[in-house]
Design a protein around this motif. Structure first.
Motif, short mmCIF file in Angstrom:
data_model
loop_
_atom_site.label_atom_id
_atom_site.label_comp_id
_atom_site.label_asym_id
_atom_site.label_seq_id
_atom_site.Cartn_x
_atom_site.Cartn_y
_atom_site.Cartn_z
N ASP A 102 8.57 15.10 8.90
CA ASP A 102 8.38 13.75 8.42
C ASP A 102 8.74 13.59 6.94
OD1 ASP A 102 7.75 11.11 8.84
OD2 ASP A 102 5.65 11.37 8.27
N TYR A 147 7.17 6.85 -6.05
CA TYR A 147 7.29 5.72 -6.95
C TYR A 147 7.04 6.19 -8.37
CZ TYR A 147 7.27 2.87 -2.78
OH TYR A 147 7.60 2.32 -1.59
N ASN A 184 11.33 10.70 5.93
CA ASN A 184 11.01 9.35 6.36
C ASN A 184 11.10 8.41 5.16
OD1 ASN A 184 10.03 7.06 7.49
ND2 ASN A 184 8.15 7.98 8.29
N PRO A 185 11.80 7.27 5.28
CA PRO A 185 11.92 6.35 4.13
C PRO A 185 10.58 5.78 3.66
CG PRO A 185 13.43 5.72 5.89
CD PRO A 185 12.61 6.84 6.41
N ARG A 186 9.57 5.81 4.49
CA ARG A 186 8.26 5.29 4.08
C ARG A 186 7.55 6.23 3.12
NH1 ARG A 186 5.59 2.27 9.24
NH2 ARG A 186 7.44 1.11 9.80
N ASN A 187 7.95 7.47 3.09
CA ASN A 187 7.33 8.46 2.20
C ASN A 187 8.15 8.54 0.92
OD1 ASN A 187 5.46 9.00 4.16
ND2 ASN A 187 6.63 10.68 5.02
N ARG A 188 8.05 7.53 0.09
CA ARG A 188 8.83 7.48 -1.14
C ARG A 188 7.96 7.88 -2.32
NH1 ARG A 188 11.47 1.79 0.30
NH2 ARG A 188 13.03 2.58 1.73
N LYS A 233 0.85 -1.17 0.00
CA LYS A 233 0.00 0.00 0.00
C LYS A 233 0.89 1.24 0.00
CE LYS A 233 -3.66 2.22 2.51
NZ LYS A 233 -4.51 2.21 3.67
N ILE A 234 0.58 2.17 -0.90
CA ILE A 234 1.36 3.40 -1.00
C ILE A 234 0.74 4.43 -0.08
CG2 ILE A 234 2.11 5.24 -2.53
CD1 ILE A 234 1.99 3.22 -4.80
N GLN A 235 1.57 4.99 0.79
CA GLN A 235 1.07 6.00 1.71
C GLN A 235 1.37 7.38 1.16
OE1 GLN A 235 3.05 5.28 5.37
NE2 GLN A 235 1.79 3.50 5.89
N PRO A 266 2.34 11.12 1.73
CA PRO A 266 3.03 11.82 2.81
C PRO A 266 2.18 12.96 3.36
CG PRO A 266 4.00 12.38 0.71
CD PRO A 266 3.00 11.31 0.45
#
Length: 106
Positions: free
Chosen positions: A12, A21, A15-19, A1-3, A5
């Protein structure tokens, strides 16, 4: 699942989770861009091996400051004249399209 940001929080953004794509691009223009790029690279790699009148077709002699392009020899001072001619041609194009465009459109 793409979050997505949260842009309201400034701390934030690393944060590596906020990439971001990148998606694959498909279509006619992408295919044309790839084919023209391939032809350009092929020409870039093949031009030094093409002969013209018994000489190398494209030769940039940087030490001798002489540029041979299909039998035409250009010296460094020729590029200044060539740039001036291109600038005059661009201004002439703008002038002609400005006036004749207004006449044509009414």
């Amino acid at each position: 699942k793409i979050q997505k940001p949260d842009l309201s929080r400034d701390d934030d953004r690393f944060n590596p989770r906020n990439r971001i794509y990148v998606r694959a691009v498909k279509g006619l223009h992408q295919l044309l861009r790839q084919r023209i790029g391939f032809l350009g690279m092929l020409a870039f790699m093949a031009l030094p091996w093409i002969n013209f009148n018994g000489q190398q077709a494209v030769l940039f002699d940087l030490i001798g400051q002489k540029y041979n392009i299909f039998g035409l020899t250009l010296w460094p001072q020729d590029f200044t004249i060539l740039a001036f001619i291109f600038m005059l041609a661009a201004f002439a194009l703008f002038l002609v399209t400005t006036f004749y465009g207004r006449v044509w459109c009414g």
